[in-house]
Design a protein around this motif. Structure first.
Motif, PDB file in Angstrom:
ATOM      1  N   TYR A  24       0.777  -1.213   0.052  1.00  0.00           N
ATOM      2  CA  TYR A  24       0.121   0.106   0.064  1.00  0.00           C
ATOM      3  C   TYR A  24       0.937   1.217   0.123  1.00  0.00           C
ATOM      4  O   TYR A  24       1.842   1.245   0.704  1.00  0.00           O
ATOM      5  CB  TYR A  24      -0.931  -0.098   0.965  1.00  0.00           C
ATOM      6  CG  TYR A  24      -1.991  -1.078   1.216  1.00  0.00           C
ATOM      7  CD1 TYR A  24      -3.123  -0.995   0.466  1.00  0.00           C
ATOM      8  CD2 TYR A  24      -1.520  -2.277   1.900  1.00  0.00           C
ATOM      9  CE1 TYR A  24      -3.746  -2.202   0.525  1.00  0.00           C
ATOM     10  CE2 TYR A  24      -2.585  -3.141   2.030  1.00  0.00           C
ATOM     11  CZ  TYR A  24      -3.764  -3.153   1.286  1.00  0.00           C
ATOM     12  OH  TYR A  24      -4.672  -4.223   1.256  1.00  0.00           O
ATOM     13  N   THR A  25       0.398   2.362  -0.562  1.00  0.00           N
ATOM     14  CA  THR A  25       0.973   3.539  -0.714  1.00  0.00           C
ATOM     15  C   THR A  25       0.163   4.550  -0.442  1.00  0.00           C
ATOM     16  O   THR A  25      -1.054   4.227  -0.691  1.00  0.00           O
ATOM     17  CB  THR A  25       1.905   3.786  -2.081  1.00  0.00           C
ATOM     18  OG1 THR A  25       0.667   3.749  -3.079  1.00  0.00           O
ATOM     19  CG2 THR A  25       2.932   2.735  -2.343  1.00  0.00           C
ATOM     20  N   ILE A  26       0.551   5.738  -0.216  1.00  0.00           N
ATOM     21  CA  ILE A  26      -0.326   7.031   0.014  1.00  0.00           C
ATOM     22  C   ILE A  26      -0.706   7.434  -1.339  1.00  0.00           C
ATOM     23  O   ILE A  26       0.192   7.519  -2.191  1.00  0.00           O
ATOM     24  CB  ILE A  26       0.251   8.089   0.686  1.00  0.00           C
ATOM     25  CG1 ILE A  26       0.787   7.520   2.208  1.00  0.00           C
ATOM     26  CG2 ILE A  26      -0.487   9.221   1.073  1.00  0.00           C
ATOM     27  CD1 ILE A  26       1.400   8.412   2.984  1.00  0.00           C
TER      28      ILE A  26
ATOM     29  N   MET B 263       0.002  13.136  -0.509  1.00  0.00           N
ATOM     30  CA  MET B 263       1.296  13.287  -0.227  1.00  0.00           C
ATOM     31  C   MET B 263       1.683  14.570   0.208  1.00  0.00           C
ATOM     32  O   MET B 263       2.501  14.487   1.252  1.00  0.00           O
ATOM     33  CB  MET B 263       1.881  12.904  -1.452  1.00  0.00           C
ATOM     34  CG  MET B 263       1.995  11.366  -1.826  1.00  0.00           C
ATOM     35  SD  MET B 263       3.505  10.923  -2.543  1.00  0.00           S
ATOM     36  CE  MET B 263       3.894   9.235  -2.064  1.00  0.00           C
ATOM     37  N   HIS B 264       1.143  15.621  -0.136  1.00  0.00           N
ATOM     38  CA  HIS B 264       1.509  16.803   0.253  1.00  0.00           C
ATOM     39  C   HIS B 264       0.883  17.500   1.781  1.00  0.00           C
ATOM     40  O   HIS B 264       1.252  18.241   2.052  1.00  0.00           O
ATOM     41  CB  HIS B 264       1.438  18.107  -0.708  1.00  0.00           C
ATOM     42  CG  HIS B 264      -0.295  18.438  -1.219  1.00  0.00           C
ATOM     43  ND1 HIS B 264      -0.914  17.192  -1.864  1.00  0.00           N
ATOM     44  CD2 HIS B 264      -0.975  19.373  -0.582  1.00  0.00           C
ATOM     45  CE1 HIS B 264      -2.202  18.032  -1.635  1.00  0.00           C
ATOM     46  NE2 HIS B 264      -2.071  19.036  -1.093  1.00  0.00           N
ATOM     47  N   ILE B 265       0.063  16.720   2.220  1.00  0.00           N
ATOM     48  CA  ILE B 265      -0.472  16.918   3.515  1.00  0.00           C
ATOM     49  C   ILE B 265       0.283  16.524   4.582  1.00  0.00           C
ATOM     50  O   ILE B 265       0.391  15.375   4.824  1.00  0.00           O
ATOM     51  CB  ILE B 265      -2.112  16.326   3.611  1.00  0.00           C
ATOM     52  CG1 ILE B 265      -3.183  16.937   2.515  1.00  0.00           C
ATOM     53  CG2 ILE B 265      -2.744  16.783   4.574  1.00  0.00           C
ATOM     54  CD1 ILE B 265      -4.386  16.105   2.350  1.00  0.00           C
ATOM     55  N   PRO B 266       0.699  17.466   5.423  1.00  0.00           N
ATOM     56  CA  PRO B 266       1.321  17.018   6.725  1.00  0.00           C
ATOM     57  C   PRO B 266       0.546  16.431   7.698  1.00  0.00           C
ATOM     58  O   PRO B 266      -0.495  16.915   7.919  1.00  0.00           O
ATOM     59  CB  PRO B 266       2.148  18.236   7.202  1.00  0.00           C
ATOM     60  CG  PRO B 266       0.995  19.334   6.667  1.00  0.00           C
ATOM     61  CD  PRO B 266       0.579  18.982   5.240  1.00  0.00           C
ATOM     62  N   ASN B 267       0.958  15.456   8.603  1.00  0.00           N
ATOM     63  CA  ASN B 267       0.427  14.978   9.681  1.00  0.00           C
ATOM     64  C   ASN B 267      -1.035  14.278   9.462  1.00  0.00           C
ATOM     65  O   ASN B 267      -2.073  14.701   9.892  1.00  0.00           O
ATOM     66  CB  ASN B 267      -0.118  16.209  10.834  1.00  0.00           C
ATOM     67  CG  ASN B 267       1.257  16.587  11.447  1.00  0.00           C
ATOM     68  OD1 ASN B 267       2.441  15.869  11.508  1.00  0.00           O
ATOM     69  ND2 ASN B 267       1.250  17.741  11.672  1.00  0.00           N
TER      70      ASN B 267
ATOM     71  N   PRO C 225      -0.809   4.299   5.146  1.00  0.00           N
ATOM     72  CA  PRO C 225      -0.828   2.907   4.682  1.00  0.00           C
ATOM     73  C   PRO C 225      -0.326   1.799   5.715  1.00  0.00           C
ATOM     74  O   PRO C 225       0.388   2.310   6.567  1.00  0.00           O
ATOM     75  CB  PRO C 225       0.262   2.755   3.502  1.00  0.00           C
ATOM     76  CG  PRO C 225       0.957   4.157   3.668  1.00  0.00           C
ATOM     77  CD  PRO C 225       0.031   5.025   4.325  1.00  0.00           C
ATOM     78  N   PRO C 226      -0.874   0.989   5.792  1.00  0.00           N
ATOM     79  CA  PRO C 226      -0.348  -0.308   7.120  1.00  0.00           C
ATOM     80  C   PRO C 226       1.102  -0.512   6.574  1.00  0.00           C
ATOM     81  O   PRO C 226       1.450  -0.692   5.586  1.00  0.00           O
ATOM     82  CB  PRO C 226      -1.168  -1.341   6.985  1.00  0.00           C
ATOM     83  CG  PRO C 226      -1.852  -1.295   5.536  1.00  0.00           C
ATOM     84  CD  PRO C 226      -1.813   0.157   5.123  1.00  0.00           C
ATOM     85  N   PRO C 227       1.819  -0.793   7.991  1.00  0.00           N
ATOM     86  CA  PRO C 227       3.269  -1.070   7.576  1.00  0.00           C
ATOM     87  C   PRO C 227       3.288  -2.525   6.765  1.00  0.00           C
ATOM     88  O   PRO C 227       2.139  -3.440   7.005  1.00  0.00           O
ATOM     89  CB  PRO C 227       3.871  -1.612   8.880  1.00  0.00           C
ATOM     90  CG  PRO C 227       2.930  -0.972   9.994  1.00  0.00           C
ATOM     91  CD  PRO C 227       1.636  -0.691   9.084  1.00  0.00           C
ATOM     92  N   PRO C 228       4.377  -2.933   5.969  1.00  0.00           N
ATOM     93  CA  PRO C 228       4.260  -4.159   5.129  1.00  0.00           C
ATOM     94  C   PRO C 228       4.018  -5.555   5.769  1.00  0.00           C
ATOM     95  O   PRO C 228       3.695  -6.532   5.331  1.00  0.00           O
ATOM     96  CB  PRO C 228       5.539  -4.034   4.206  1.00  0.00           C
ATOM     97  CG  PRO C 228       6.315  -3.112   4.834  1.00  0.00           C
ATOM     98  CD  PRO C 228       5.351  -2.031   5.665  1.00  0.00           C
ATOM     99  N   ASP C 229       4.513  -5.613   6.991  1.00  0.00           N
ATOM    100  CA  ASP C 229       4.897  -6.711   7.852  1.00  0.00           C
ATOM    101  C   ASP C 229       3.745  -6.965   8.749  1.00  0.00           C
ATOM    102  O   ASP C 229       3.793  -7.973   9.384  1.00  0.00           O
ATOM    103  CB  ASP C 229       6.123  -6.977   8.736  1.00  0.00           C
ATOM    104  CG  ASP C 229       6.297  -5.779   9.619  1.00  0.00           C
ATOM    105  OD1 ASP C 229       5.591  -4.829   9.471  1.00  0.00           O
ATOM    106  OD2 ASP C 229       7.131  -6.009  10.485  1.00  0.00           O
ATOM    107  N   VAL C 230       2.795  -6.121   8.662  1.00  0.00           N
ATOM    108  CA  VAL C 230       1.657  -6.320   9.545  1.00  0.00           C
ATOM    109  C   VAL C 230       0.626  -7.419   9.060  1.00  0.00           C
ATOM    110  O   VAL C 230       0.085  -7.892  10.082  1.00  0.00           O
ATOM    111  CB  VAL C 230       0.776  -5.099   9.891  1.00  0.00           C
ATOM    112  CG1 VAL C 230      -0.044  -4.784   8.661  1.00  0.00           C
ATOM    113  CG2 VAL C 230       0.021  -5.053  11.124  1.00  0.00           C
TER     114      VAL C 230
END
Length: 162
Positions: A129-131, A136-140, A147-152
Motif C-alpha cells: 500500500y502507498t499513500i 502526499m503533500h498534506i502534513p500529519n 498505509p499499513p506497514p508491510p509486515d503487519v
C-alpha cells in the motif's frame, strides 16, 4: 389462515398468538412431554438414584397404572434396575483413568488450533500500500489514512469466508 406454532415436544401445531401459546405452554400435557424429553438425556447414575428412592408402583405390574411416565412410583423391574446399574458401572469404568494434567490439555489444544487454522500461505503475495498522490503533500495525516506497514499482515491467520 394465520401463522401456526409447532410444538416439538407435543408434536402439535396451533394458532400462533400469545393466548394460545401461553395456554399450551402452561398445560399439563406439554409440561409432562417436556419433562419426559429432558429426562431421557439424564445421567444413568442420577436416574438410578432417583428410581431407588421411589417405592415400586403397585398397579404397574398388573398393567393398570394410569399415570405412565408421570407416576410418582417406580415402574422399573428388576431387569431394568440391573440394566441401569450395568450402564452406571460401564460409565464409571470408562472414567476411572486419571484426568489429564493442565499442561497436557493445553498442549493438545494448541496443536489442534494450529492444525485447524493455518497462517497465510507463503506463496500468497500481499499487496503493498502507498499513500495516494493527492494526499502526499498534506502534513500529519491521521493514522486511518496512512498505509499499513508491510509486515503487519504476515502473522494473520487465513480465514475463508463464505
Amino acid at each position: 389462515m394465520g401463522r401456526q406454532y409447532y410444538c416439538e415436544f407435543c408434536e402439535k401445531s396451533f394458532a400462533d398468538n400469545p393466548s394460545s401459546r401461553k395456554n399450551h405452554l402452561n398445560g399439563t400435557q406439554h409440561k409432562n412431554n417436556r419433562k419426559n424429553h429432558y429426562n431421557s438425556f439424564k445421567d444413568p447414575d442420577e436416574r438410578l438414584q432417583e428410581e431407588r428412592r421411589k417405592r415400586p408402583c403397585k398397579n404397574f405390574p398388573r398393567g393398570m397404572c394410569d399415570f405412565g411416565d408421570n407416576c410418582r412410583y417406580s415402574h422399573l423391574t428388576e431387569a431394568d434396575f440391573a440394566q441401569l446399574e450395568q450402564q452406571v458401572l460401564q460409565k464409571r469404568h470408562l472414567n476411572t483413568g486419571p484426568p489429564p494434567s493442565l499442561e497436557d490439555w493445553l498442549s493438545k489444544r494448541d496443536k489442534r488450533l494450529q492444525s485447524e487454522s493455518p497462517s497465510i500461505a507463503p506463496d500468497l503475495t500481499l499487496p503493498v500500500y502507498t499513500i495516494p498522490t493527492n494526499l502526499m503533500h498534506i502534513p500529519n495525516l491521521p493514522p486511518s489514512l496512512l498505509p499499513p506497514p508491510p509486515d503487519v499482515f504476515n502473522n494473520l491467520k487465513y480465514e475463508e469466508w463464505g
